[in-house]
Design a protein around this motif. Structure first.
Motif, PDB file in Angstrom:
ATOM      1  N   THR A  15       0.829  -1.204   0.000  1.00 64.28           N
ATOM      2  CA  THR A  15       0.000   0.000   0.000  1.00 64.28           C
ATOM      3  C   THR A  15       0.864   1.255   0.000  1.00 64.28           C
ATOM      4  O   THR A  15       0.576   2.225  -0.720  1.00 64.28           O
ATOM      5  CB  THR A  15      -0.934   0.008   1.219  1.00 64.28           C
ATOM      6  OG1 THR A  15      -1.746  -1.172   1.206  1.00 64.28           O
ATOM      7  CG2 THR A  15      -1.838   1.237   1.208  1.00 64.28           C
ATOM      8  N   GLY A  16       1.925   1.260   0.820  1.00 67.70           N
ATOM      9  CA  GLY A  16       2.829   2.402   0.859  1.00 67.70           C
ATOM     10  C   GLY A  16       3.508   2.633  -0.476  1.00 67.70           C
ATOM     11  O   GLY A  16       3.629   3.782  -0.942  1.00 67.70           O
ATOM     12  N   LEU A  42      -0.596  -7.251  -8.470  1.00 68.99           N
ATOM     13  CA  LEU A  42       0.110  -8.444  -8.007  1.00 68.99           C
ATOM     14  C   LEU A  42      -0.101  -8.685  -6.515  1.00 68.99           C
ATOM     15  O   LEU A  42      -0.302  -9.815  -6.073  1.00 68.99           O
ATOM     16  CB  LEU A  42       1.600  -8.319  -8.317  1.00 68.99           C
ATOM     17  CG  LEU A  42       1.980  -8.270  -9.802  1.00 68.99           C
ATOM     18  CD1 LEU A  42       3.487  -8.132  -9.959  1.00 68.99           C
ATOM     19  CD2 LEU A  42       1.468  -9.501 -10.544  1.00 68.99           C
ATOM     20  N   GLY A  43      -0.056  -7.606  -5.739  1.00 70.61           N
ATOM     21  CA  GLY A  43      -0.242  -7.755  -4.299  1.00 70.61           C
ATOM     22  C   GLY A  43      -1.633  -8.187  -3.921  1.00 70.61           C
ATOM     23  O   GLY A  43      -1.840  -8.760  -2.845  1.00 70.61           O
ATOM     24  N   SER A  44      -2.615  -7.937  -4.781  1.00 70.00           N
ATOM     25  CA  SER A  44      -4.010  -8.283  -4.500  1.00 70.00           C
ATOM     26  C   SER A  44      -4.408  -9.653  -5.031  1.00 70.00           C
ATOM     27  O   SER A  44      -5.556 -10.074  -4.847  1.00 70.00           O
ATOM     28  CB  SER A  44      -4.945  -7.219  -5.114  1.00 70.00           C
ATOM     29  OG  SER A  44      -4.672  -5.947  -4.599  1.00 70.00           O
ATOM     30  N   ALA A  98      -0.112 -13.701  -3.172  1.00 70.09           N
ATOM     31  CA  ALA A  98      -0.056 -13.362  -1.746  1.00 70.09           C
ATOM     32  C   ALA A  98       0.158 -14.602  -0.888  1.00 70.09           C
ATOM     33  O   ALA A  98       0.966 -14.598   0.055  1.00 70.09           O
ATOM     34  CB  ALA A  98      -1.342 -12.647  -1.332  1.00 70.09           C
ATOM     35  N   ASP A  99      -0.559 -15.690  -1.200  1.00 70.88           N
ATOM     36  CA  ASP A  99      -0.401 -16.925  -0.429  1.00 70.88           C
ATOM     37  C   ASP A  99       0.998 -17.503  -0.588  1.00 70.88           C
ATOM     38  O   ASP A  99       1.594 -17.995   0.381  1.00 70.88           O
ATOM     39  CB  ASP A  99      -1.438 -17.956  -0.878  1.00 70.88           C
ATOM     40  CG  ASP A  99      -2.828 -17.650  -0.340  1.00 70.88           C
ATOM     41  OD1 ASP A  99      -2.980 -16.671   0.414  1.00 70.88           O
ATOM     42  OD2 ASP A  99      -3.772 -18.398  -0.677  1.00 70.88           O
ATOM     43  N   ARG A 100       1.526 -17.439  -1.798  1.00 68.34           N
ATOM     44  CA  ARG A 100       2.868 -17.960  -2.047  1.00 68.34           C
ATOM     45  C   ARG A 100       3.911 -17.154  -1.273  1.00 68.34           C
ATOM     46  O   ARG A 100       4.897 -17.717  -0.776  1.00 68.34           O
ATOM     47  CB  ARG A 100       3.162 -17.906  -3.553  1.00 68.34           C
ATOM     48  CG  ARG A 100       4.589 -18.285  -3.946  1.00 68.34           C
ATOM     49  CD  ARG A 100       4.991 -19.648  -3.471  1.00 68.34           C
ATOM     50  NE  ARG A 100       4.230 -20.705  -4.110  1.00 68.34           N
ATOM     51  CZ  ARG A 100       4.373 -21.997  -3.831  1.00 68.34           C
ATOM     52  NH1 ARG A 100       5.254 -22.389  -2.898  1.00 68.34           N
ATOM     53  NH2 ARG A 100       3.644 -22.907  -4.461  1.00 68.34           N
ATOM     54  N   SER A 131      -0.001  -9.995   1.430  1.00 69.33           N
ATOM     55  CA  SER A 131       1.236  -9.503   0.816  1.00 69.33           C
ATOM     56  C   SER A 131       1.940  -8.518   1.729  1.00 69.33           C
ATOM     57  O   SER A 131       3.175  -8.530   1.851  1.00 69.33           O
ATOM     58  CB  SER A 131       0.906  -8.819  -0.522  1.00 69.33           C
ATOM     59  OG  SER A 131       0.308  -9.713  -1.426  1.00 69.33           O
ATOM     60  N   THR A 132       1.151  -7.680   2.395  1.00 68.33           N
ATOM     61  CA  THR A 132       1.713  -6.716   3.338  1.00 68.33           C
ATOM     62  C   THR A 132       2.404  -7.418   4.492  1.00 68.33           C
ATOM     63  O   THR A 132       3.514  -7.047   4.890  1.00 68.33           O
ATOM     64  CB  THR A 132       0.602  -5.793   3.874  1.00 68.33           C
ATOM     65  OG1 THR A 132       0.000  -5.091   2.776  1.00 68.33           O
ATOM     66  CG2 THR A 132       1.159  -4.787   4.875  1.00 68.33           C
ATOM     67  N   ARG A 133       1.763  -8.452   5.037  1.00 64.60           N
ATOM     68  CA  ARG A 133       2.367  -9.191   6.150  1.00 64.60           C
ATOM     69  C   ARG A 133       3.654  -9.882   5.709  1.00 64.60           C
ATOM     70  O   ARG A 133       4.637  -9.916   6.453  1.00 64.60           O
ATOM     71  CB  ARG A 133       1.387 -10.242   6.677  1.00 64.60           C
ATOM     72  CG  ARG A 133       0.188  -9.707   7.422  1.00 64.60           C
ATOM     73  CD  ARG A 133       0.553  -8.779   8.552  1.00 64.60           C
ATOM     74  NE  ARG A 133       1.600  -9.317   9.423  1.00 64.60           N
ATOM     75  CZ  ARG A 133       2.201  -8.605  10.381  1.00 64.60           C
ATOM     76  NH1 ARG A 133       1.859  -7.354  10.574  1.00 64.60           N
ATOM     77  NH2 ARG A 133       3.124  -9.158  11.142  1.00 64.60           N
TER      78      ARG A 133
END
Length: 252
Positions: free
Chosen positions: A18-19, A52-54, A59-61, A235-237
């Motif tokens: 997000t940043g 990509l992040g969404s 994200a799971d990978r 993805s953020t985590r």
């Protein structure tokens, strides 16, 4: 609040998907008239990061390697004496019960701690976490939530001042050194937390909770491959824990 802690949190925020998207959008606006081609490229970069992040498969990978290192704990080791619940977050609102004031990460952790406590009620729970500008510490709010779930107040100790995982390990270690300790935190956070406690001389039994990636190898429907906000959180985590582990490696 400690300046280094604040700086670290700000860096983590802007280094998140997000940043990065906000930075690219801001650059696109800044260069819109002076350098329209560069503006368009940064806008495209922001879109690519967002897309990509969404995407759940991506994200799971990214997050799964962090979460799969420790299995959920179903059997209490015989030498266990403490359940340490690491802090996360809450929003104070006295019109609500403590459980409703906890954010998802803290709620999952206290529920797991109470589940383990019910398996072996002679254990003592230690909650941890500063107030982070709230009226009371996260440790106190988690304690209130555990009491609402039926744990006697006398069985819960609090550590109200740690600002981050390293401080939690540093401050809790003298109290539990040489004892059997079950460590409860989010699954993606567990690898870093275990290393900090080991660094301060405490061997822990991991009890991960708040798994965000479930049934990783299971069959997926078409909707799984479409962008969604929950994937952006994963993805953020993943990026946050990557940076956290890098910081940990640099310091230790």
């Amino acid at each position: 609040m400690d300046f280094l802690f604040t700086l670290k949190k700000l860096f983590g925020m802007f280094a998140s998907p997000t940043g990065l998207i906000l930075i690219f959008l801001l650059l696109a606006i800044i260069f819109y008239k002076a350098k329209p081609k560069l503006s368009f490229r940064t806008l495209c970069l922001g879109f690519v990061v967002f897309l990509l992040g969404s995407m759940p498969p991506i994200a799971d990978r990214l997050l799964y390697p962090f979460e799969q290192q420790y299995d959920a704990l179903n059997t209490i080791p015989q030498n266990s004496e403490y359940i340490v619940v690491l802090g996360c977050a809450h929003t104070s609102d006295e019109t609500m019960p403590a459980l409703s004031q906890l954010k998802d990460c803290s709620l999952a952790r206290v529920v797991e701690a109470v589940r383990l406590y019910r398996l072996q009620p002679n254990l003592t729970i230690i909650t941890s976490g500063s107030n982070f500008d709230e009226r009371i510490s996260n440790a106190q709010m988690v304690k209130r939530a555990a009491i609402e779930l039926g744990v006697p107040s006398s069985k819960i100790l609090t550590e109200n001042y740690p600002l981050d995982t390293e401080e939690e390990a540093q401050l809790i270690a003298p109290r539990v050194q040489g004892k059997g300790v079950i460590l409860v935190t989010s699954a993606n956070h567990m690898p870093r937390a275990v290393k900090y406690f080991e660094h301060y001389g405490v061997d822990v039994t991991p009890a991960p909770t708040h798994f965000l990636v479930k049934d990783f190898y299971g069959e997926k429907n078409l909707g799984y491959y479409l962008p969604r906000p929950s994937a952006l959180e994963k993805s953020t985590r993943a990026l946050y824990e990557s940076l956290g582990q890098l910081w940990q490696w640099l310091k230790t």
